[in-house]
Design an enzyme around this catalytic site. Sequence first.
Site, PDB file in Angstrom:
ATOM      1  N   CYS A 165      -0.426   4.023   2.652  1.00 29.66           N
ATOM      2  CA  CYS A 165      -0.428   3.810   4.105  1.00 29.66           C
ATOM      3  C   CYS A 165      -0.166   2.352   4.398  1.00 29.66           C
ATOM      4  O   CYS A 165       0.962   1.897   4.265  1.00 29.66           O
ATOM      5  CB  CYS A 165      -1.711   4.318   4.732  1.00 29.66           C
ATOM      6  SG  CYS A 165      -3.206   3.898   3.821  1.00 29.66           S
ATOM      7  N   SER A 166      -1.184   1.609   4.789  1.00 31.97           N
ATOM      8  CA  SER A 166      -0.923   0.244   5.244  1.00 31.97           C
ATOM      9  C   SER A 166      -2.073  -0.695   4.918  1.00 31.97           C
ATOM     10  O   SER A 166      -2.280  -1.674   5.608  1.00 31.97           O
ATOM     11  CB  SER A 166      -0.677   0.250   6.749  1.00 31.97           C
ATOM     12  OG  SER A 166      -1.781   0.867   7.394  1.00 31.97           O
ATOM     13  N   CYS A 167      -2.859  -0.378   3.860  1.00 28.23           N
ATOM     14  CA  CYS A 167      -3.996  -1.226   3.508  1.00 28.23           C
ATOM     15  C   CYS A 167      -3.519  -2.653   3.245  1.00 28.23           C
ATOM     16  O   CYS A 167      -2.533  -2.870   2.555  1.00 28.23           O
ATOM     17  CB  CYS A 167      -4.717  -0.662   2.288  1.00 28.23           C
ATOM     18  SG  CYS A 167      -5.346   0.998   2.585  1.00 28.23           S
TER      19      CYS A 167
ATOM     20  N   CYS B 195       0.885  -1.162   0.000  1.00 27.20           N
ATOM     21  CA  CYS B 195       0.000   0.000   0.000  1.00 27.20           C
ATOM     22  C   CYS B 195       0.917   1.203   0.000  1.00 27.20           C
ATOM     23  O   CYS B 195       1.577   1.480   1.002  1.00 27.20           O
ATOM     24  CB  CYS B 195      -0.917   0.031   1.223  1.00 27.20           C
ATOM     25  SG  CYS B 195      -1.877   1.563   1.266  1.00 27.20           S
TER      26      CYS B 195
HETATM   27 FE    FE Z   1      -3.227   1.910   3.064  1.00 27.71          FE
END
Ligand code: FE
Length: 215
Positions: A120-122, A117
């Site tokens: 971010c951190s999906c 991602c």
């Molecule tokens: Fe994310």
Amino acid sequence: MHDHDHDHGHDHDHDGHHHPRPASDIELRARALEALLVEKGLVSSDAIDAVIDRYVNDVGPQNGARVVARAWTDPAYRDRLLSDATSAIGELGYAGDEGHTMVVVENAPDVHNVIVCTLCSCYPWPVLGLPPTWYKSAPYRARVVAEPRAVLQEFGVEVPETTEIRVWDSTAEVRYLVLPMRPEGTEGLAEEELAELVSRDSMIGTGLPQTPAAR
Ligand code: FE
């Protein structure tokens, strides 16, 4: 591993942040929000603990591993998984937050898939649980797009020059899961035994499944 050191060479513990460190801005905000919600009587701390406990203990890469092993042993399931991952994964009972729209990308001799991602951190929670620290790090998010081959090498994955590397950028809407290639020498193995070979990183694309010989 220090907080500023986001090098993820394969000798390192990818999840390792063993040194005490100050809470990040986000952690402080999360704590403040939790305290406020509890104070206002909107949620209980127990309810929040239950959600965290579920994703730490019950929902993890073992779910994704079962999906992969089913796809390796059941060609019709594999076809459903590649054409409509969300419902095929749902058939095994895995669904919900951070995984409402799933796409499975299949590795082949000429294609290696990796997920990231970049914003971010999906991450696909229902099949992989919570993301590892390195997945959320800025260097991984930037470098896997700019120089995927070098990043994979640092994870110990040598992708042949003739193999195309496809990098899939997860979003709030779409979450990806890599379907790795079934390892050689696994012809006689049952689905449950196959699932044990499927590592978390092999479903992110930064690793490969184990071979029976290596176990
Ligand atoms: Fe994310």
